[in-house]
Design a protein around this motif. Structure first.
Motif, PDB file in Angstrom:
ATOM      1  N   UNK B  62       0.815  -1.222   0.000  1.00  0.00           N
ATOM      2  CA  UNK B  62       0.000   0.000   0.000  1.00  0.00           C
ATOM      3  C   UNK B  62       0.849   1.273   0.000  1.00  0.00           C
ATOM      4  N   UNK B  63       2.000   1.209   0.674  1.00  0.00           N
ATOM      5  CA  UNK B  63       2.826   2.414   0.849  1.00  0.00           C
ATOM      6  C   UNK B  63       4.267   2.167   0.397  1.00  0.00           C
ATOM      7  N   UNK B  64       4.468   1.938  -0.903  1.00  0.00           N
ATOM      8  CA  UNK B  64       5.838   1.624  -1.368  1.00  0.00           C
ATOM      9  C   UNK B  64       6.823   2.766  -1.158  1.00  0.00           C
ATOM     10  N   UNK B  65       6.319   3.982  -0.942  1.00  0.00           N
ATOM     11  CA  UNK B  65       7.209   5.135  -0.767  1.00  0.00           C
ATOM     12  C   UNK B  65       7.485   5.426   0.710  1.00  0.00           C
ATOM     13  N   UNK B  66       6.977   4.583   1.583  1.00  0.00           N
ATOM     14  CA  UNK B  66       7.081   4.866   3.015  1.00  0.00           C
ATOM     15  C   UNK B  66       8.481   4.649   3.563  1.00  0.00           C
ATOM     16  N   UNK B  67       8.655   4.992   4.849  1.00  0.00           N
ATOM     17  CA  UNK B  67       9.929   4.719   5.508  1.00  0.00           C
ATOM     18  C   UNK B  67       9.688   3.793   6.704  1.00  0.00           C
ATOM     19  N   UNK B  68      10.723   3.018   7.035  1.00  0.00           N
ATOM     20  CA  UNK B  68      10.585   1.963   8.035  1.00  0.00           C
ATOM     21  C   UNK B  68      11.611   2.178   9.141  1.00  0.00           C
ATOM     22  N   UNK B  69      11.154   2.166  10.381  1.00  0.00           N
ATOM     23  CA  UNK B  69      12.055   2.337  11.523  1.00  0.00           C
ATOM     24  C   UNK B  69      13.122   1.250  11.514  1.00  0.00           C
ATOM     25  N   UNK B  70      14.374   1.703  11.729  1.00  0.00           N
ATOM     26  CA  UNK B  70      15.496   0.748  11.755  1.00  0.00           C
ATOM     27  C   UNK B  70      15.758   0.298  13.182  1.00  0.00           C
ATOM     28  N   UNK B  71      16.211  -0.936  13.334  1.00  0.00           N
ATOM     29  CA  UNK B  71      16.580  -1.390  14.675  1.00  0.00           C
ATOM     30  C   UNK B  71      17.889  -0.746  15.121  1.00  0.00           C
ATOM     31  N   UNK B  72      18.121  -0.738  16.414  1.00  0.00           N
ATOM     32  CA  UNK B  72      19.366  -0.248  16.988  1.00  0.00           C
ATOM     33  C   UNK B  72      20.383  -1.395  16.937  1.00  0.00           C
ATOM     34  N   UNK B  73      21.526  -1.155  16.267  1.00  0.00           N
ATOM     35  CA  UNK B  73      22.511  -2.226  16.068  1.00  0.00           C
ATOM     36  C   UNK B  73      22.962  -2.863  17.382  1.00  0.00           C
ATOM     37  N   UNK B  74      23.062  -2.027  18.417  1.00  0.00           N
ATOM     38  CA  UNK B  74      23.516  -2.553  19.717  1.00  0.00           C
ATOM     39  C   UNK B  74      22.535  -3.590  20.269  1.00  0.00           C
ATOM     40  N   UNK B  75      21.252  -3.294  20.093  1.00  0.00           N
ATOM     41  CA  UNK B  75      20.223  -4.198  20.627  1.00  0.00           C
ATOM     42  C   UNK B  75      20.153  -5.461  19.770  1.00  0.00           C
ATOM     43  N   UNK B  76      20.385  -5.298  18.445  1.00  0.00           N
ATOM     44  CA  UNK B  76      20.431  -6.464  17.564  1.00  0.00           C
ATOM     45  C   UNK B  76      21.583  -7.369  17.987  1.00  0.00           C
ATOM     46  N   UNK B  77      22.759  -6.741  18.213  1.00  0.00           N
ATOM     47  CA  UNK B  77      23.945  -7.511  18.593  1.00  0.00           C
ATOM     48  C   UNK B  77      23.723  -8.244  19.917  1.00  0.00           C
ATOM     49  N   UNK B  78      23.016  -7.593  20.820  1.00  0.00           N
ATOM     50  CA  UNK B  78      22.750  -8.208  22.122  1.00  0.00           C
ATOM     51  C   UNK B  78      21.579  -9.189  22.042  1.00  0.00           C
ATOM     52  N   UNK B  79      20.976  -9.282  20.848  1.00  0.00           N
ATOM     53  CA  UNK B  79      19.887 -10.224  20.615  1.00  0.00           C
ATOM     54  C   UNK B  79      18.709  -9.980  21.559  1.00  0.00           C
ATOM     55  N   UNK B  80      18.392  -8.716  21.774  1.00  0.00           N
ATOM     56  CA  UNK B  80      17.354  -8.400  22.754  1.00  0.00           C
ATOM     57  C   UNK B  80      16.006  -8.056  22.142  1.00  0.00           C
ATOM     58  N   UNK B  81      15.939  -7.985  20.807  1.00  0.00           N
ATOM     59  CA  UNK B  81      14.629  -7.734  20.198  1.00  0.00           C
ATOM     60  C   UNK B  81      13.779  -8.987  20.290  1.00  0.00           C
ATOM     61  N   UNK B  82      12.467  -8.773  20.183  1.00  0.00           N
ATOM     62  CA  UNK B  82      11.549  -9.907  20.253  1.00  0.00           C
ATOM     63  C   UNK B  82      11.776 -10.840  19.070  1.00  0.00           C
TER      64      UNK B  82
END
Lengths: 174, 232
Positions: B62-82
């Motif tokens: 529906x929104x091909x021109x939209x923007x998407x929130x990026x994850x925080x690399x530190x939290x990705x590295x710590x594997x803390x996202x759901x």
């Protein structure tokens, strides 16, 4: 009180007892105002409206209250240290440390220890957002000509993200 | 608020709904309602911004021109996202004791909460999964709840066009998601827009849907009704 502090050398036993009492009350007050909200506002605990109001009020006042109280607390501790016996000096240290700890804690946000904030959120174009799976769900906001997706798996960690969409300042929260 | 831009941070929790605080005034705000519960702005209400909860596939179509929130690399590295199965895991978490228990549904039942005028009603997600679209009337407003092609995303609309009340059903043949209205046989998409037929180009008015656990919805909507399949 200046009288008590400046003439500690001539203290009577009554002066010392009174100073100890004030010292203990200050220490207890500092620890109480900081730890009460921490104790009541826990994720898996029920909060009644009254407990919530009291806890948040204490949390609002605790940064300046603890600072002011800690200054007096240290002044009394110094006064009691001089002329104190070794066991009373140990007691002073043992009691001052938790109060200073609480004063420090009043300046921390322990909820942000659990969930790090995202103070400078970055965004990707749809084509570059390979970190989101097709089945992953997003919170979708459109204001004017601008559309933003906040992936729920990211939001379920940070919980609060400030943004401006289509010129309107918003907060996205999950 | 009053021309001042507020910046929010996470500051507490109230019966498993977060509390935010703003940096500018130190006011405390309830997450689900946007209402100030304590501080200089106590009693004030943030204006709700309309949002959808959609799967990424539907949103990006529906929104091909939209923007998407990026994850925080530190939290990705710590594997803390759901993880991808977060919903199952959270669904099993316990609910605080002591909140007013309403036995009409189990506390962690996912409901689609809708407010129209002074009426609020909770539609169990499972009911919509059994029957979509759901036609209902809340107060005097005819509405429709709709399950997306992913069998998970949900939208709700007022089903009135130019004063005319419409009934809808989902077209089953073909793979693409399509609705038909009984009155004119126009086809409609998941965005509530008529794509062909006499009503082509018409847009149904969107209704905000809050997907929430039953216990939480019930706390903030004590007078809520609960939708049951087959009752109306």
């Amino acid at each position: 009180m200046p009288n008590v502090l400046t003439r500690f050398s001539n203290w009577t036993t009554t002066h010392r007892k009174l100073s100890w009492l004030i010292f203990l009350v200050l220490g207890l007050a500092i620890v109480t105002i900081v730890l009460t909200p921490v104790f009541f506002i826990m994720p898996f605990k029920a909060q009644t409206p009254r407990i919530l109001q009291v806890s948040l009020t204490m949390r609002s006042w605790s940064p300046w209250f603890t600072l002011a109280a800690a200054v007096f607390l240290l002044a009394f501790a110094v006064a009691l240290w001089r002329g104190g016996r070794w066991w009373s000096r140990i007691a002073l240290v043992v009691l001052v440390l938790p109060a200073l700890g609480a004063t420090w804690l009043a300046r921390q946000n322990h909820f942000e220890w659990m969930f790090n904030p995202l103070p400078n959120p970055a965004y990707a174009k749809v084509a570059d957002a390979s970190y989101v799976d097709s089945e992953d769900r997003v919170l979708a906001v459109t204001i004017g000509a601008e559309s933003v997706a906040y992936p729920i798996r990211i939001m379920a960690y940070h919980h609060v993200v400030d943004d401006t969409v289509g010129g309107t300042p918003i907060v996205a929260t999950y | 608020m009053d021309g001042q831009v507020l910046h929010f941070y996470l500051a507490g929790i109230n019966n498993q709904n977060f509390i935010m605080r703003d940096k500018e005034t130190g006011t405390w705000w309830q997450q689900v309602s946007g209402k100030a519960i304590l501080g200089p702005l106590k009693g004030r209400q943030l204006k709700r911004v309309f949002h959808d909860e959609l799967s990424f596939a539907i949103w990006k179509r529906e929104k091909p021109e939209g923007r998407v929130l990026k994850p925080d690399d530190k939290i990705v590295a710590a594997n803390q996202y759901e993880t991808a199965d977060w919903e199952t895991r959270i669904g099993k978490m316990r609910v605080v004791e002591g909140v007013d228990v309403d036995k009409r549904l189990a506390p962690r039942t996912l409901v689609l909460g809708i407010e129209v005028g002074d009426k609020s009603i909770a539609y169990p997600l499972d009911a919509l999964k059994k029957q979509s679209p759901i036609m209902d009337v809340v107060g005097s407003t005819p509405i429709m709840l709709l399950l997306g092609e992913d069998k998970r995303s949900v939208r709700a609309f007022e089903r009135i066009v130019d004063g005319r009340r419409l009934e809808f059903f989902q077209k089953t043949e073909g793979s693409a998601f399509q609705l038909l209205d009984v009155e004119t046989a126009s086809t409609w998409n998941f965005e509530g827009k008529a794509t062909s037929g006499p009503l082509a180009g018409k847009q149904l008015k969107k209704i905000f849907v809050l997907e929430d656990y039953w216990f939480d919805w019930r706390i903030y909507h004590p007078d809520t009704a609960v939708y049951e399949l087959g009752l109306r």
